[in-house]
Motif scaffolding. Sequence first.
Motif, PDB file in Angstrom:
ATOM      1  N   VAL A 173     -18.014 -28.348  -9.240  1.00 37.12           N
ATOM      2  CA  VAL A 173     -18.683 -27.848 -10.445  1.00 37.12           C
ATOM      3  C   VAL A 173     -20.138 -28.294 -10.422  1.00 37.12           C
ATOM      4  N   TYR A 174     -21.050 -27.336 -10.565  1.00 36.36           N
ATOM      5  CA  TYR A 174     -22.486 -27.670 -10.659  1.00 36.36           C
ATOM      6  C   TYR A 174     -22.835 -27.628 -12.134  1.00 36.36           C
ATOM      7  N   GLY A 175     -22.614 -28.776 -12.802  1.00 40.08           N
ATOM      8  CA  GLY A 175     -22.866 -28.866 -14.238  1.00 40.08           C
ATOM      9  C   GLY A 175     -23.871 -29.977 -14.487  1.00 40.08           C
ATOM     10  N   SER A 176     -23.667 -30.726 -15.562  1.00 36.30           N
ATOM     11  CA  SER A 176     -24.611 -31.817 -15.862  1.00 36.30           C
ATOM     12  C   SER A 176     -24.641 -32.801 -14.685  1.00 36.30           C
ATOM     13  N   SER A 177     -23.547 -32.880 -13.988  1.00 35.04           N
ATOM     14  CA  SER A 177     -23.522 -33.569 -12.684  1.00 35.04           C
ATOM     15  C   SER A 177     -22.729 -32.682 -11.743  1.00 35.04           C
ATOM     16  N   THR A 178     -22.752 -32.998 -10.468  1.00 32.12           N
ATOM     17  CA  THR A 178     -21.930 -32.248  -9.517  1.00 32.12           C
ATOM     18  C   THR A 178     -20.629 -33.011  -9.329  1.00 32.12           C
ATOM     19  N   ALA A 179     -19.518 -32.342  -9.664  1.00 35.05           N
ATOM     20  CA  ALA A 179     -18.205 -32.979  -9.521  1.00 35.05           C
ATOM     21  C   ALA A 179     -17.398 -32.191  -8.489  1.00 35.05           C
ATOM     22  N   LEU A 180     -16.781 -32.912  -7.566  1.00 33.00           N
ATOM     23  CA  LEU A 180     -15.907 -32.299  -6.561  1.00 33.00           C
ATOM     24  C   LEU A 180     -14.489 -32.756  -6.845  1.00 33.00           C
ATOM     25  N   ASP A 184      -4.717 -32.828  -2.078  1.00 34.50           N
ATOM     26  CA  ASP A 184      -4.099 -32.708  -0.749  1.00 34.50           C
ATOM     27  C   ASP A 184      -2.595 -32.456  -0.887  1.00 34.50           C
ATOM     28  N   GLY A 185      -2.203 -32.076  -2.123  1.00 32.45           N
ATOM     29  CA  GLY A 185      -0.789 -31.798  -2.374  1.00 32.45           C
ATOM     30  C   GLY A 185      -0.050 -32.999  -2.948  1.00 32.45           C
ATOM     31  N   HIS A 186      -0.685 -34.180  -2.840  1.00 30.20           N
ATOM     32  CA  HIS A 186      -0.050 -35.398  -3.379  1.00 30.20           C
ATOM     33  C   HIS A 186      -0.650 -35.782  -4.728  1.00 30.20           C
ATOM     34  N   THR A 187      -1.987 -35.796  -4.787  1.00 31.22           N
ATOM     35  CA  THR A 187      -2.676 -36.126  -6.047  1.00 31.22           C
ATOM     36  C   THR A 187      -3.873 -35.184  -6.215  1.00 31.22           C
ATOM     37  N   VAL A 188      -4.418 -35.167  -7.426  1.00 34.56           N
ATOM     38  CA  VAL A 188      -5.666 -34.446  -7.715  1.00 34.56           C
ATOM     39  C   VAL A 188      -6.713 -35.509  -8.031  1.00 34.56           C
ATOM     40  N   ASP A 189      -7.815 -35.524  -7.286  1.00 33.74           N
ATOM     41  CA  ASP A 189      -8.812 -36.573  -7.446  1.00 33.74           C
ATOM     42  C   ASP A 189     -10.196 -35.973  -7.653  1.00 33.74           C
ATOM     43  N   CYS A 190     -11.006 -36.648  -8.460  1.00 29.94           N
ATOM     44  CA  CYS A 190     -12.340 -36.147  -8.816  1.00 29.94           C
ATOM     45  C   CYS A 190     -13.422 -37.105  -8.325  1.00 29.94           C
ATOM     46  N   PHE A 191     -14.461 -36.535  -7.734  1.00 30.11           N
ATOM     47  CA  PHE A 191     -15.584 -37.318  -7.225  1.00 30.11           C
ATOM     48  C   PHE A 191     -16.865 -36.806  -7.866  1.00 30.11           C
ATOM     49  N   THR A 192     -17.766 -37.712  -8.153  1.00 30.42           N
ATOM     50  CA  THR A 192     -19.061 -37.323  -8.716  1.00 30.42           C
ATOM     51  C   THR A 192     -20.158 -37.623  -7.707  1.00 30.42           C
ATOM     52  N   LEU A 193     -21.057 -36.657  -7.519  1.00 32.56           N
ATOM     53  CA  LEU A 193     -22.149 -36.830  -6.551  1.00 32.56           C
ATOM     54  C   LEU A 193     -23.222 -37.723  -7.163  1.00 32.56           C
ATOM     55  N   ASP A 194     -23.572 -38.798  -6.461  1.00 33.01           N
ATOM     56  CA  ASP A 194     -24.658 -39.677  -6.909  1.00 33.01           C
ATOM     57  C   ASP A 194     -25.924 -39.211  -6.203  1.00 33.01           C
ATOM     58  N   PRO A 195     -26.798 -38.472  -6.918  1.00 30.98           N
ATOM     59  CA  PRO A 195     -27.987 -37.910  -6.241  1.00 30.98           C
ATOM     60  C   PRO A 195     -28.910 -38.989  -5.682  1.00 30.98           C
ATOM     61  N   SER A 196     -28.782 -40.226  -6.184  1.00 30.16           N
ATOM     62  CA  SER A 196     -29.703 -41.280  -5.711  1.00 30.16           C
ATOM     63  C   SER A 196     -29.377 -41.703  -4.282  1.00 30.16           C
ATOM     64  N   CYS A 197     -28.135 -41.470  -3.845  1.00 33.41           N
ATOM     65  CA  CYS A 197     -27.824 -41.827  -2.447  1.00 33.41           C
ATOM     66  C   CYS A 197     -27.102 -40.686  -1.723  1.00 33.41           C
ATOM     67  N   GLY A 198     -26.872 -39.558  -2.453  1.00 34.45           N
ATOM     68  CA  GLY A 198     -26.277 -38.392  -1.794  1.00 34.45           C
ATOM     69  C   GLY A 198     -24.826 -38.599  -1.411  1.00 34.45           C
ATOM     70  N   GLU A 199     -24.132 -39.477  -2.113  1.00 38.55           N
ATOM     71  CA  GLU A 199     -22.732 -39.767  -1.804  1.00 38.55           C
ATOM     72  C   GLU A 199     -21.835 -39.388  -2.983  1.00 38.55           C
ATOM     73  N   TYR A 200     -20.634 -38.916  -2.694  1.00 36.56           N
ATOM     74  CA  TYR A 200     -19.644 -38.641  -3.742  1.00 36.56           C
ATOM     75  C   TYR A 200     -18.819 -39.907  -3.974  1.00 36.56           C
ATOM     76  N   PHE A 201     -18.677 -40.319  -5.216  1.00 39.22           N
ATOM     77  CA  PHE A 201     -17.854 -41.492  -5.534  1.00 39.22           C
ATOM     78  C   PHE A 201     -16.673 -41.078  -6.407  1.00 39.22           C
ATOM     79  N   LEU A 202     -15.536 -41.727  -6.158  1.00 40.34           N
ATOM     80  CA  LEU A 202     -14.306 -41.436  -6.898  1.00 40.34           C
ATOM     81  C   LEU A 202     -14.496 -41.790  -8.365  1.00 40.34           C
ATOM     82  N   THR A 203     -14.354 -40.796  -9.257  1.00 42.67           N
ATOM     83  CA  THR A 203     -14.523 -41.054 -10.700  1.00 42.67           C
ATOM     84  C   THR A 203     -13.293 -40.639 -11.506  1.00 42.67           C
ATOM     85  N   GLY A 204     -12.288 -40.065 -10.809  1.00 42.02           N
ATOM     86  CA  GLY A 204     -11.047 -39.726 -11.510  1.00 42.02           C
ATOM     87  C   GLY A 204      -9.929 -39.627 -10.491  1.00 42.02           C
TER      88      GLY A 204
END
Length: 343
Positions: A173-180, A184-204
């Motif tokens: 989602v390209y919204g107030s932040s970028t969330a991916l 993988d069929g086992h769980t649903v996980d959410c990552f938020t892109l940290d634009p300051s370092c260009g890395e996705y971090f687990l947020t859900g």
Amino acid sequence: MMVLAEAMSSQAVDFGITLTQHVLRKQHLHPDARGQFTRLMAQIGVVGKLITAQVRRAGLIELWGETGDMNVQGEHVQKLDRIANDTFIEVLRRSGCVAAMASEEEDEVIEVAADRAGDYIVCFDPLDGSSNIDVNVSIGTIFAIYRRTQPDRVVPEDILRPGREQVAAGYIVYGSSTALVYSDGHTVDCFTLDPSCGEYFLTGENLRMPEKTTMLSINESNEPYWPSWTKPWVDSIKARNDPQRRRISSRHIGSLVSDFHRNLLKGGVYLYPADSNNGRGKLRVLYECNPLAFIAEVAGGAATDGTRRILDIVPTGLHERTGLVVGSKTEVAGVADFIARHG
Ligand code: FBP
């Protein structure tokens, strides 16, 4: 001295779990894993970063507006649709993880040259919510991942197959932040892109779709075209509100990916029935319905076209459309029951 260094280093390195670290630590769940899926997910993360950069600057670099072309869906192609599509194709082509791909924006399947091909098949909607691109409302990318069925060639069944055969699916989602968000069929996980370092971090982690529906997502202006069951069903939902308490509200952003994301987090039902205006439905089985149905089911929800489980639909064409109801298990079962009774 060693103690200080350790103290200093632990303070200095306090950061979350990245997307790649998360996929790596889950590899044990996939006995035949050889690292290709991890690489593929990392490359899909790169697609998200590249598209984020374009979306964030679109107004500044004249990326709003149409290209002047029509796509295979009969829609005017937005400049950002084209950029997102070409970006996704090129990144996957270079990844070495993909044998073929299908895009909502492409007439035909795109096969990767044998010397660069990998084990996976990817179907994607490069930019969902096209009507919101120029008006700064959140939009997104949706993707479905399958394993190829033949080691040496791509066959129609690699793409035209039931969604239950997905090995993973997700959206960005390209919204107030970028969330991916991916499963993988086992769980649903959410990552938020940290634009300051260009890395996705687990947020859900291990997201569960709330059982309680608090939000109704449907384009009510389509009411004149709705099948006979839809209005009484929508009225039955609204009837949950009474003078004492409002139990349900309504949101239709017009970007399926954003409406779905909100409903996944807060509890809600999204509905786009096949109607007399769009015939067999508006939304695409391969690029929109299958991936979101996969995520909904892993998160404890469900998805139907009213009579069939979305993930059991065997598409006969690349751009097949269907009606969609996605939300909590109880709500979706309620819709199917309502349709069975009201026809
Ligand atoms: P695309 O933008 O990828 O074509 O997707 C279709 C879509 O925009 C969904 O994201 C959205 O939920 C729906 O169509 C909105 O349709 P409408 O404008 O008819 O309500």
